[in-house]
Design an enzyme around this catalytic site. Structure first.
Site, mmCIF file in Angstrom:
data_model
loop_
_atom_site.group_PDB
_atom_site.id
_atom_site.type_symbol
_atom_site.label_atom_id
_atom_site.label_comp_id
_atom_site.label_asym_id
_atom_site.label_seq_id
_atom_site.Cartn_x
_atom_site.Cartn_y
_atom_site.Cartn_z
ATOM 1 N N SER A 19 3.827 -7.047 9.262
ATOM 2 C CA SER A 19 3.954 -5.610 9.481
ATOM 3 C C SER A 19 4.263 -4.869 8.175
ATOM 4 O O SER A 19 5.100 -5.297 7.385
ATOM 5 C CB SER A 19 5.070 -5.353 10.493
ATOM 6 O OG SER A 19 5.225 -3.971 10.693
ATOM 7 N N LYS A 43 1.896 -1.899 11.000
ATOM 8 C CA LYS A 43 3.113 -1.256 10.468
ATOM 9 C C LYS A 43 3.992 -0.713 11.597
ATOM 10 O O LYS A 43 3.487 -0.228 12.606
ATOM 11 C CB LYS A 43 2.660 -0.106 9.549
ATOM 12 C CG LYS A 43 3.733 0.834 9.063
ATOM 13 C CD LYS A 43 4.433 0.293 7.853
ATOM 14 C CE LYS A 43 5.589 1.202 7.425
ATOM 15 N NZ LYS A 43 6.564 0.478 6.586
ATOM 16 N N ASN A 67 11.371 -3.562 -1.711
ATOM 17 C CA ASN A 67 10.862 -2.299 -1.176
ATOM 18 C C ASN A 67 11.915 -1.610 -0.335
ATOM 19 O O ASN A 67 12.751 -2.260 0.298
ATOM 20 C CB ASN A 67 9.579 -2.521 -0.358
ATOM 21 C CG ASN A 67 9.850 -2.684 1.128
ATOM 22 O OD1 ASN A 67 9.979 -1.696 1.863
ATOM 23 N ND2 ASN A 67 9.973 -3.924 1.585
ATOM 24 N N GLY A 70 11.376 2.608 4.066
ATOM 25 C CA GLY A 70 12.147 3.404 5.033
ATOM 26 C C GLY A 70 11.338 3.765 6.265
ATOM 27 O O GLY A 70 11.535 4.834 6.852
ATOM 28 N N CYS A 128 14.911 -3.839 10.066
ATOM 29 C CA CYS A 128 14.586 -3.193 8.788
ATOM 30 C C CYS A 128 15.877 -2.945 8.011
ATOM 31 O O CYS A 128 16.783 -2.269 8.508
ATOM 32 C CB CYS A 128 13.862 -1.865 9.003
ATOM 33 S SG CYS A 128 13.495 -1.074 7.424
ATOM 34 N N GLY A 241 7.432 -15.041 2.144
ATOM 35 C CA GLY A 241 7.090 -15.745 0.912
ATOM 36 C C GLY A 241 5.866 -16.633 0.947
ATOM 37 O O GLY A 241 5.567 -17.284 -0.057
ATOM 38 N N GLY A 262 2.459 -11.400 3.970
ATOM 39 C CA GLY A 262 2.783 -10.017 3.640
ATOM 40 C C GLY A 262 2.482 -9.679 2.196
ATOM 41 O O GLY A 262 1.366 -9.282 1.834
ATOM 42 N N THR A 263 3.472 -9.889 1.329
ATOM 43 C CA THR A 263 3.372 -9.501 -0.075
ATOM 44 C C THR A 263 2.131 -10.084 -0.753
ATOM 45 O O THR A 263 1.538 -9.436 -1.629
ATOM 46 C CB THR A 263 4.667 -9.932 -0.802
ATOM 47 O OG1 THR A 263 5.768 -9.312 -0.116
ATOM 48 C CG2 THR A 263 4.693 -9.498 -2.241
HETATM 49 C C1 FMN Z 1 6.110 -2.743 1.391
HETATM 50 C C2 FMN Z 1 6.606 -3.460 2.614
HETATM 51 C C3 FMN Z 1 6.695 -2.759 3.819
HETATM 52 C C4 FMN Z 1 7.149 -3.401 4.955
HETATM 53 N N1 FMN Z 1 7.207 -2.705 6.131
HETATM 54 C C5 FMN Z 1 7.600 -3.330 7.270
HETATM 55 C C6 FMN Z 1 7.580 -2.644 8.506
HETATM 56 O O1 FMN Z 1 7.196 -1.474 8.610
HETATM 57 N N2 FMN Z 1 7.999 -3.311 9.599
HETATM 58 C C7 FMN Z 1 8.406 -4.625 9.564
HETATM 59 O O2 FMN Z 1 8.746 -5.192 10.610
HETATM 60 N N3 FMN Z 1 8.414 -5.314 8.388
HETATM 61 C C8 FMN Z 1 8.010 -4.695 7.254
HETATM 62 N N4 FMN Z 1 7.986 -5.390 6.079
HETATM 63 C C9 FMN Z 1 8.404 -6.811 6.050
HETATM 64 C C10 FMN Z 1 7.184 -7.733 6.141
HETATM 65 O O3 FMN Z 1 6.523 -7.575 7.379
HETATM 66 C C11 FMN Z 1 7.591 -9.216 5.976
HETATM 67 O O4 FMN Z 1 8.437 -9.576 7.046
HETATM 68 C C12 FMN Z 1 8.303 -9.466 4.660
HETATM 69 O O5 FMN Z 1 7.654 -8.766 3.613
HETATM 70 C C13 FMN Z 1 8.378 -10.960 4.289
HETATM 71 O O6 FMN Z 1 7.115 -11.542 4.169
HETATM 72 P P1 FMN Z 1 6.294 -11.703 2.750
HETATM 73 O O7 FMN Z 1 7.219 -12.392 1.782
HETATM 74 O O8 FMN Z 1 5.100 -12.509 3.142
HETATM 75 O O9 FMN Z 1 5.958 -10.335 2.313
HETATM 76 C C14 FMN Z 1 7.533 -4.773 4.910
HETATM 77 C C15 FMN Z 1 7.443 -5.462 3.702
HETATM 78 C C16 FMN Z 1 6.980 -4.837 2.563
HETATM 79 C C17 FMN Z 1 6.888 -5.621 1.273
#
Ligand code: FMN
Length: 305
Positions: A19, A43, A67, A70, A128, A241, A262-263
């Site tokens: 998300s 999102k 990040n 918000g 969040c 990650g 995600g990232t």
């Molecule tokens: C820029 C950004 C925005 C995010 N927005 C949301 C969000 O709106 N809702 C949510 O549940 N998680 C949000 N996340 C968290 C991601 O869904 C994910 O759980 C987190 O980034 C860890 O995974 P990753 O290391 O693969 O990015 C966001 C992460 C990032 C980096």
């Protein structure tokens, strides 16, 4: 070869978007081959529009990003009118992600998503770290249980609960979500962190702290997946990650049923298709399968408290 089930939901692949990292709507799907993606997790949407936090809202560090967006989004009414109508035609299942500040916000979002034909499952973002109110749902077991139980009452659709890593132990939260009726857990959201610019002597993002994601958080997410998967009998969807097929298999060995990316998609929008290709190769080369590897972690000594 990559087919996976998260509860009642049949997925073509264990790889899901995370998300907030793949757009507010299905537009970014053009970067992926649909057979590589298990589900499109969108999102967070809140009942009212949110402008999010002031800029700068993201900063990079060696191991990932911080990040504090918000939960910027255009709100439920916009989503219902402009995003939901396009979802039903997609071949990939959509997981809508709900945010809010109160039990009634989450219930309203769940009811709304329940009524949308194009939404296959609902993920509750209880975790969040970048919004001031609503934090109790990820840090107080009783509050989490209350909100999940209330949402469970208003939808028969698969209900996923996204947990926070910002707690001493994730186990009581995982158990509370399961006992309140969750169909799956997403483990986990971002980890609260701080980046500092020593020249200005200010935090790098305007919110001060933010949520850490990317490769640096993988060991922590692996531990939380391992802890949660042993504590509950519902599926655990990993988040934190993963950027390679080996990362995905590590999460599977630790007990994950599916893995959100995600990232990694910021660095490379087609990351999920690249990982899927590599995943098929790894499974073939090693004559193994996701089922065989799932929850197969061999702990070096008896697990004690
Ligand atoms: C820029 C950004 C925005 C995010 N927005 C949301 C969000 O709106 N809702 C949510 O549940 N998680 C949000 N996340 C968290 C991601 O869904 C994910 O759980 C987190 O980034 C860890 O995974 P990753 O290391 O693969 O990015 C966001 C992460 C990032 C980096």
């Amino acid at each position: 070869m990559l087919q996976t089930r998260v509860g009642a939901l049949e997925l073509a692949s264990p790889l899901l978007t995370a998300s907030g990292t793949f757009g507010h709507d299905p537009a970014a799907l053009r970067f992926l081959k649909t057979e590589d993606l298990g589900a499109l997790v969108l999102k967070t949407v809140t009942p009212e529009p949110r402008h999010g936090n002031p800029a700068p809202r993201m900063a990079e560090f060696t191991g990932g990003v911080l990040n504090a967006i918000g939960l910027e989004n255009k709100g439920l009414a916009y989503w219902r009118d402009h995003v939901a109508p396009d979802l039903a035609a997609l071949t990939v299942p959509v997981v809508a992600n709900a945010g809010g500040h109160s039990v009634s916000d989450y219930v309203a979002m769940t009811e709304a998503f329940d009524a949308m034909a194009g939404v296959a499952a609902i993920e509750l973002n209880l975790s969040c770290p970048n919004v001031a109110d609503g934090i109790q749902f990820s840090t107080e077991v009783a509050a989490l249980k209350e909100v999940v139980a209330a949402c469970r009452k208003v939808t028969p659709k698969p209900l996923w609960v996204k947990l926070s890593p910002n707690v001493a132990s994730i186990v009581p939260f995982a158990k509370a979500a399961e006992s309140a009726g969750a169909d799956a857990l997403t483990v986990c959201n971002t980890l609260i962190g701080l980046l500092v610019d020593w020249k200005t002597q200010k935090p790098m993002i305007a919110n001060g702290t933010g949520g850490m994601s990317g490769p640096a958080v993988k060991p922590l997410a692996l531990r939380m997946v391992w802890d949660s998967a042993r504590a509950v009998s519902i599926p655990v969807v990993a988040s934190g990650g993963a950027s390679t097929a080996a990362d995905v298999l590590e999460f599977v060995v630790a007990g994950a049923t599916a893995v959100q990316i995600g990232t990694a998609s910021f660095r490379r929008p087609d990351a999920i298709s690249a990982i899927a290709l590599e995943l098929r190769e790894l499974l073939t080369e090693n004559s193994t399968s996701l089922e065989e590897l799932r929850a197969s972690l061999r702990w070096p000594h008896p697990v004690s408290c």
